[in-house]
Each structure stands twice: as C-alpha cells, then as structure tokens.
Design a protein around this motif. Structure first.
Motif, PDB file in Angstrom:
ATOM      1  N   LYS A  81      52.420  45.846  29.804  1.00 57.68           N
ATOM      2  CA  LYS A  81      51.058  46.166  30.240  1.00 57.68           C
ATOM      3  C   LYS A  81      50.478  47.356  29.492  1.00 57.68           C
ATOM      4  N   ARG A  82      51.319  48.186  28.897  1.00 56.53           N
ATOM      5  CA  ARG A  82      50.840  49.379  28.194  1.00 56.53           C
ATOM      6  C   ARG A  82      50.505  49.128  26.726  1.00 56.53           C
ATOM      7  N   PRO A 141      41.698  45.773  26.302  1.00 54.99           N
ATOM      8  CA  PRO A 141      42.510  45.448  27.471  1.00 54.99           C
ATOM      9  C   PRO A 141      43.994  45.347  27.122  1.00 54.99           C
ATOM     10  N   LYS A 142      44.806  45.115  28.163  1.00 58.56           N
ATOM     11  CA  LYS A 142      46.229  44.851  27.956  1.00 58.56           C
ATOM     12  C   LYS A 142      46.381  43.451  27.363  1.00 58.56           C
ATOM     13  N   PRO A 143      47.547  43.116  26.857  1.00 60.90           N
ATOM     14  CA  PRO A 143      47.747  41.785  26.269  1.00 60.90           C
ATOM     15  C   PRO A 143      47.567  40.673  27.301  1.00 60.90           C
ATOM     16  N   ALA A 144      47.110  39.526  26.824  1.00 58.02           N
ATOM     17  CA  ALA A 144      46.989  38.344  27.678  1.00 58.02           C
ATOM     18  C   ALA A 144      48.352  37.703  27.887  1.00 58.02           C
ATOM     19  N   GLN A 157      65.477  46.378  31.765  1.00 60.44           N
ATOM     20  CA  GLN A 157      64.205  45.705  32.028  1.00 60.44           C
ATOM     21  C   GLN A 157      63.191  46.724  32.532  1.00 60.44           C
ATOM     22  N   GLU A 158      62.043  46.783  31.881  1.00 62.12           N
ATOM     23  CA  GLU A 158      60.973  47.708  32.248  1.00 62.12           C
ATOM     24  C   GLU A 158      59.684  46.907  32.302  1.00 62.12           C
ATOM     25  N   TRP A 168      60.632  44.967  20.831  1.00 63.21           N
ATOM     26  CA  TRP A 168      60.477  45.689  22.092  1.00 63.21           C
ATOM     27  C   TRP A 168      59.027  45.813  22.538  1.00 63.21           C
ATOM     28  N   LEU A 169      58.214  44.790  22.287  1.00 63.89           N
ATOM     29  CA  LEU A 169      56.832  44.796  22.741  1.00 63.89           C
ATOM     30  C   LEU A 169      56.713  44.374  24.200  1.00 63.89           C
ATOM     31  N   GLY A 170      57.689  43.666  24.702  1.00 64.78           N
ATOM     32  CA  GLY A 170      57.629  43.111  26.048  1.00 64.78           C
ATOM     33  C   GLY A 170      58.283  43.971  27.103  1.00 64.78           C
TER      34      GLY A 170
END
Length: 127
Positions: A59-60, A107-110, A53-54, A43-45
C-alpha cells in the motif's frame, strides 16, 4: 537498461517497467488513452527481504512521472492525470532555506505481487 530513471528508496531494487492498455501491451499509447504502468522489482509486495509478511508494504508503493532529467521534488506536468503529488514545504536542517516540493504522491497500486506493482488509470494528454 534504463539510464534515466531512479528509485527513491535504496532498500528497493527496481528492475524495469512497462505500460499497457486494455487493448495490447505492445501498442503505442496514444495521448489521452488510459493505461496501466507496471513497475517490476524485488520486495514490492507484502514480503520483506527477510521473509516476514508485511501487509502494509504494498500500500505504500507510489510512482511519479517527471520529464527526463527532471528532479523528483518537482511538480508533475498538468498533462498527467490519474497520479498526483501534494505540495509541501521542505526546510533545511538549519532552517535557513525553505522550498516547495511535490513528494507525497498517490494513488497506491491497483495490484501488487512481490515483484510487480501496477498503477492503473493513468493518462497523459497531448502537450
């Protein structure tokens, strides 16, 4: 398998991580070389555990690199670039004690999927 790392959010389940450069995922990363840190988990995405879907969830996601045995609220070493955490003041519930913490990171993930988050452009200089 990784006894010295933790997840700050109990709702997420981290299962591993690896670092890689553009050259090879198996090479030793030399000081000052830019690398991508991939965190693997559940649930990282963009999907929640209930299948909703969120889009803002990915981005967090954030990471922080600290020495083994260090505290999550401490400042990152100056040898690390490409990641940063802002200093803020934490006040106890009764207001009796205040302390500086470094817990708001970027930063947020690439790149993200539901089971991985890639943080790119990280460098660690020689101490």
């Amino acid at each position: 398998d990784w006894p010295d790392w933790t997840s700050g959010t109990p709702g997420l389940r981290l299962v591993g991580f690896n670092a890689s450069t553009d050259l090879s995922a198996t090479q030793t990363i030399m000081p000052g070389t830019s690398f991508t840190l991939t965190v693997r988990g559940i649930w990282l995405g963009v999907w929640t555990p209930t299948g909703v879907q969120e889009k803002g969830r990915a981005k967090r996601q954030r990471i922080k690199i600290i020495p083994q045995g260090g505290r999550c609220d401490q400042q990152m070493s100056s040898e690390i670039s490409g990641l940063g955490c802002s200093r803020s003041v934490q006040v106890t519930a009764v207001g009796a004690r205040q302390e500086a913490v470094h817990t708001i990171c970027s930063p947020k993930p690439a790149y993200t999927t539901n089971d991985q988050a890639d943080f790119a452009g990280i460098k660690i200089a020689a101490a």
